[in-house]
Design a protein around this motif. Sequence first.
Motif, PDB file in Angstrom:
ATOM      1  N   LEU A  93      12.246  11.552  -7.487  1.00 10.92           N
ATOM      2  CA  LEU A  93      11.351  10.445  -7.805  1.00 10.92           C
ATOM      3  C   LEU A  93      10.804   9.791  -6.543  1.00 10.92           C
ATOM      4  CD1 LEU A  93      13.287   8.877 -10.800  1.00 10.92           C
ATOM      5  CD2 LEU A  93      11.083  10.039 -10.898  1.00 10.92           C
ATOM      6  N   LEU A  94      11.645   9.605  -5.551  1.00 10.75           N
ATOM      7  CA  LEU A  94      11.174   8.993  -4.306  1.00 10.75           C
ATOM      8  C   LEU A  94      10.182   9.897  -3.584  1.00 10.75           C
ATOM      9  CD1 LEU A  94      14.526   7.445  -3.061  1.00 10.75           C
ATOM     10  CD2 LEU A  94      12.466   6.181  -3.711  1.00 10.75           C
ATOM     11  N   ALA A  95      10.335  11.201  -3.739  1.00  7.37           N
ATOM     12  CA  ALA A  95       9.427  12.144  -3.078  1.00  7.37           C
ATOM     13  C   ALA A  95       8.067  12.203  -3.762  1.00  7.37           C
ATOM     14  CB  ALA A  95      10.052  13.537  -3.039  1.00  7.37           C
ATOM     15  N   HIS A  96       8.023  11.954  -5.087  1.00  4.66           N
ATOM     16  CA  HIS A  96       6.789  12.152  -5.844  1.00  4.66           C
ATOM     17  C   HIS A  96       6.176  10.875  -6.404  1.00  4.66           C
ATOM     18  CE1 HIS A  96       8.623  16.218  -5.979  1.00  4.66           C
ATOM     19  NE2 HIS A  96       7.374  16.625  -5.963  1.00  4.66           N
ATOM     20  N   ARG A  97       6.862   9.755  -6.296  1.00  4.65           N
ATOM     21  CA  ARG A  97       6.363   8.519  -6.898  1.00  4.65           C
ATOM     22  C   ARG A  97       6.081   7.423  -5.880  1.00  4.65           C
ATOM     23  NH1 ARG A  97       4.316  11.153 -10.767  1.00  4.65           N
ATOM     24  NH2 ARG A  97       5.502  11.366 -12.701  1.00  4.65           N
TER      25      ARG A  97
ATOM     26  N   LEU B 249      12.213   1.678  -7.464  1.00  6.13           N
ATOM     27  CA  LEU B 249      12.136   2.514  -6.260  1.00  6.13           C
ATOM     28  C   LEU B 249      13.168   2.080  -5.227  1.00  6.13           C
ATOM     29  CD1 LEU B 249       8.257   2.760  -5.807  1.00  6.13           C
ATOM     30  CD2 LEU B 249       9.792   4.711  -6.110  1.00  6.13           C
ATOM     31  N   SER B 250      13.311   0.789  -5.049  1.00  8.89           N
ATOM     32  CA  SER B 250      14.260   0.267  -4.063  1.00  8.89           C
ATOM     33  C   SER B 250      15.695   0.587  -4.443  1.00  8.89           C
ATOM     34  CB  SER B 250      14.074  -1.255  -3.924  1.00  8.89           C
ATOM     35  OG  SER B 250      12.767  -1.579  -3.504  1.00  8.89           O
ATOM     36  N   VAL B 251      16.000   0.516  -5.737  1.00  9.35           N
ATOM     37  CA  VAL B 251      17.350   0.849  -6.189  1.00  9.35           C
ATOM     38  C   VAL B 251      17.633   2.331  -5.975  1.00  9.35           C
ATOM     39  CG1 VAL B 251      18.806   1.033  -8.244  1.00  9.35           C
ATOM     40  CG2 VAL B 251      17.549  -1.072  -7.807  1.00  9.35           C
ATOM     41  N   TRP B 252      16.645   3.189  -6.260  1.00  9.90           N
ATOM     42  CA  TRP B 252      16.838   4.627  -6.014  1.00  9.90           C
ATOM     43  C   TRP B 252      17.102   4.895  -4.542  1.00  9.90           C
ATOM     44  CZ3 TRP B 252      11.688   5.892  -8.992  1.00  9.90           C
ATOM     45  CH2 TRP B 252      11.872   5.599 -10.343  1.00  9.90           C
ATOM     46  N   ARG B 253      16.397   4.212  -3.677  1.00  7.05           N
ATOM     47  CA  ARG B 253      16.607   4.382  -2.234  1.00  7.05           C
ATOM     48  C   ARG B 253      17.998   3.935  -1.837  1.00  7.05           C
ATOM     49  NH1 ARG B 253      15.976   7.598   1.126  1.00  7.05           N
ATOM     50  NH2 ARG B 253      13.780   7.745   0.447  1.00  7.05           N
ATOM     51  N   GLN B 254      18.472   2.842  -2.405  1.00  6.26           N
ATOM     52  CA  GLN B 254      19.813   2.359  -2.078  1.00  6.26           C
ATOM     53  C   GLN B 254      20.886   3.341  -2.544  1.00  6.26           C
ATOM     54  OE1 GLN B 254      20.741  -0.087  -0.246  1.00  6.26           O
ATOM     55  NE2 GLN B 254      18.831  -1.211   0.026  1.00  6.26           N
ATOM     56  N   LEU B 255      20.650   4.009  -3.683  1.00  5.40           N
ATOM     57  CA  LEU B 255      21.594   5.040  -4.128  1.00  5.40           C
ATOM     58  C   LEU B 255      21.726   6.127  -3.066  1.00  5.40           C
ATOM     59  CD1 LEU B 255      23.335   6.669  -6.129  1.00  5.40           C
ATOM     60  CD2 LEU B 255      21.211   7.476  -7.185  1.00  5.40           C
ATOM     61  N   LEU B 256      20.602   6.602  -2.557  1.00  3.47           N
ATOM     62  CA  LEU B 256      20.644   7.670  -1.556  1.00  3.47           C
ATOM     63  C   LEU B 256      21.216   7.195  -0.238  1.00  3.47           C
ATOM     64  CD1 LEU B 256      17.271   9.548  -2.173  1.00  3.47           C
ATOM     65  CD2 LEU B 256      19.523   9.952  -3.171  1.00  3.47           C
ATOM     66  N   ASP B 257      21.111   5.915   0.050  1.00  5.28           N
ATOM     67  CA  ASP B 257      21.671   5.374   1.292  1.00  5.28           C
ATOM     68  C   ASP B 257      23.184   5.232   1.225  1.00  5.28           C
ATOM     69  OD1 ASP B 257      19.190   5.243   2.460  1.00  5.28           O
ATOM     70  OD2 ASP B 257      18.901   3.098   2.078  1.00  5.28           O
ATOM     71  N   GLY B 258      23.758   5.262   0.019  1.00  2.32           N
ATOM     72  CA  GLY B 258      25.205   5.179  -0.154  1.00  2.32           C
ATOM     73  C   GLY B 258      25.810   6.538  -0.427  1.00  2.32           C
ATOM     74  N   ASP B 259      27.024   6.546  -0.958  1.00  3.04           N
ATOM     75  CA  ASP B 259      27.761   7.780  -1.188  1.00  3.04           C
ATOM     76  C   ASP B 259      27.944   8.123  -2.663  1.00  3.04           C
ATOM     77  OD1 ASP B 259      28.130   8.128   1.545  1.00  3.04           O
ATOM     78  OD2 ASP B 259      29.997   6.984   1.559  1.00  3.04           O
ATOM     79  N   ALA B 260      27.559   7.240  -3.549  1.00  3.43           N
ATOM     80  CA  ALA B 260      27.773   7.493  -4.976  1.00  3.43           C
ATOM     81  C   ALA B 260      26.921   8.669  -5.444  1.00  3.43           C
ATOM     82  CB  ALA B 260      27.435   6.249  -5.787  1.00  3.43           C
ATOM     83  N   PRO B 261      27.457   9.534  -6.307  1.00  2.00           N
ATOM     84  CA  PRO B 261      26.682  10.664  -6.827  1.00  2.00           C
ATOM     85  C   PRO B 261      25.695  10.267  -7.906  1.00  2.00           C
ATOM     86  CG  PRO B 261      28.864  10.695  -7.764  1.00  2.00           C
ATOM     87  CD  PRO B 261      28.862   9.583  -6.755  1.00  2.00           C
ATOM     88  N   ALA B 262      25.871   9.080  -8.492  1.00  2.00           N
ATOM     89  CA  ALA B 262      24.987   8.621  -9.562  1.00  2.00           C
ATOM     90  C   ALA B 262      25.072   7.107  -9.633  1.00  2.00           C
ATOM     91  CB  ALA B 262      25.381   9.245 -10.904  1.00  2.00           C
TER      92      ALA B 262
ATOM     93  N   GLN C 272       0.818  -1.211   0.000  1.00  3.16           N
ATOM     94  CA  GLN C 272       0.000   0.000   0.000  1.00  3.16           C
ATOM     95  C   GLN C 272       0.852   1.260   0.000  1.00  3.16           C
ATOM     96  OE1 GLN C 272      -2.797  -0.225   3.241  1.00  3.16           O
ATOM     97  NE2 GLN C 272      -3.820  -2.042   2.401  1.00  3.16           N
ATOM     98  N   GLN C 273       2.045   1.188   0.580  1.00  5.92           N
ATOM     99  CA  GLN C 273       2.947   2.341   0.536  1.00  5.92           C
ATOM    100  C   GLN C 273       3.479   2.565  -0.874  1.00  5.92           C
ATOM    101  OE1 GLN C 273       6.087   2.048   3.457  1.00  5.92           O
ATOM    102  NE2 GLN C 273       4.663   1.610   5.134  1.00  5.92           N
ATOM    103  N   TRP C 274       3.633   1.491  -1.625  1.00  9.81           N
ATOM    104  CA  TRP C 274       4.183   1.599  -2.970  1.00  9.81           C
ATOM    105  C   TRP C 274       3.120   1.892  -4.024  1.00  9.81           C
ATOM    106  CZ3 TRP C 274       7.922  -3.116  -2.336  1.00  9.81           C
ATOM    107  CH2 TRP C 274       9.199  -2.648  -1.983  1.00  9.81           C
ATOM    108  N   TYR C 275       2.005   1.206  -3.960  1.00  9.37           N
ATOM    109  CA  TYR C 275       1.012   1.274  -5.036  1.00  9.37           C
ATOM    110  C   TYR C 275      -0.339   1.736  -4.511  1.00  9.37           C
ATOM    111  CZ  TYR C 275      -2.191  -0.347  -8.725  1.00  9.37           C
ATOM    112  OH  TYR C 275      -3.157  -0.426  -9.686  1.00  9.37           O
ATOM    113  N   SER C 276      -0.967   2.670  -5.225  1.00 10.50           N
ATOM    114  CA  SER C 276      -2.263   3.199  -4.839  1.00 10.50           C
ATOM    115  C   SER C 276      -3.301   2.885  -5.912  1.00 10.50           C
ATOM    116  CB  SER C 276      -2.180   4.725  -4.633  1.00 10.50           C
ATOM    117  OG  SER C 276      -3.473   5.290  -4.533  1.00 10.50           O
ATOM    118  N   GLU C 277      -4.316   2.122  -5.557  1.00  7.02           N
ATOM    119  CA  GLU C 277      -5.401   1.843  -6.501  1.00  7.02           C
ATOM    120  C   GLU C 277      -6.163   3.123  -6.839  1.00  7.02           C
ATOM    121  OE1 GLU C 277      -7.836  -1.204  -4.868  1.00  7.02           O
ATOM    122  OE2 GLU C 277      -6.293  -2.769  -5.062  1.00  7.02           O
ATOM    123  N   THR C 278      -6.310   4.017  -5.856  1.00  8.82           N
ATOM    124  CA  THR C 278      -6.994   5.287  -6.098  1.00  8.82           C
ATOM    125  C   THR C 278      -6.233   6.131  -7.111  1.00  8.82           C
ATOM    126  OG1 THR C 278      -7.898   5.279  -3.860  1.00  8.82           O
ATOM    127  CG2 THR C 278      -7.870   7.385  -5.021  1.00  8.82           C
TER     128      THR C 278
END
Length: 264
Positions: free
Chosen positions: A182-186, A93-106, A65-71
């Motif tokens: 993307l994590l903030a809006h998706r 989404l999970s990969v984007w989160r892991q990027l932010l959890d690490g130090d890589a710029p991209a 429910q946190q990831w997908y909204s039927e509405t």
Amino acid sequence: AKGPLSYITPLFTARFLMRPPVVFINLDRDVERRERLLAQLHQLPLESQRFPAVWWADIPPAQAQQWYSETLNARQYYKPLGNGEKGCYASHLSVWRQLLDGDAPALVVLEDDVRLGPQFVAAVEAIAALSEPWDMVKLLGRTSEKIRSQRALLSGMALLDYSRVPSLAAGYVISRSGATKLLAHRQPFGRPIDVDLRFWWECGPFRTLGVSPAVVELDETSLVSSIWGEGRDTLTLAQRGRKFSMKLALTAGNAWHRRRLPRF
């Protein structure tokens, strides 16, 4: 517990500034795809790691429910998403989160049904060195795209500023700013990921660029989709009408918001 990209932090030193790490998304059951892509990646001077793709049926209801909204889906898209589409989006989404959890710029993100071109590494390095701001650079594209402007990225390769962002999402480089937006809006999402990325203005000033010629292409395993299965459902008349309305919204929104973005 460490995430799938925890290796980035200790390995990310100055020599990797021009070489973002690579992550490819792969279901546990898709062994052939995994072996094909690993054989390619092992030949390259890039740090790479597999991300176990999300199998939607195994996701706890609260997380689903946190990831997908039927509405949201009913408002934005013309039909409910299948489990494969949901799992695909959740994996990104999970990969984007892991990027932010690490130090890589991209981070270079690949799906597992791709073939890498000979200029793949050079393109990734050039993208990492760009001076202008960017959020995502697509590595996969069609032979003819709708381009607003372009400039040289490498000898024989152009950096593209799309007039219309293509839907392909099997290979791209994403920056920390892009992942943050993307994590903030998706979350939650209501459309498939490749469609959502085309509605870029919903994530604020989100700049998606591309390269030509493409350095990633779909391989023969893409003909059998882990997302769609054996085939796509036939649309009802109502769904066709909603799809047409969505396309109109995409065209109008893109034209209106694209005017405000700077050119090269």
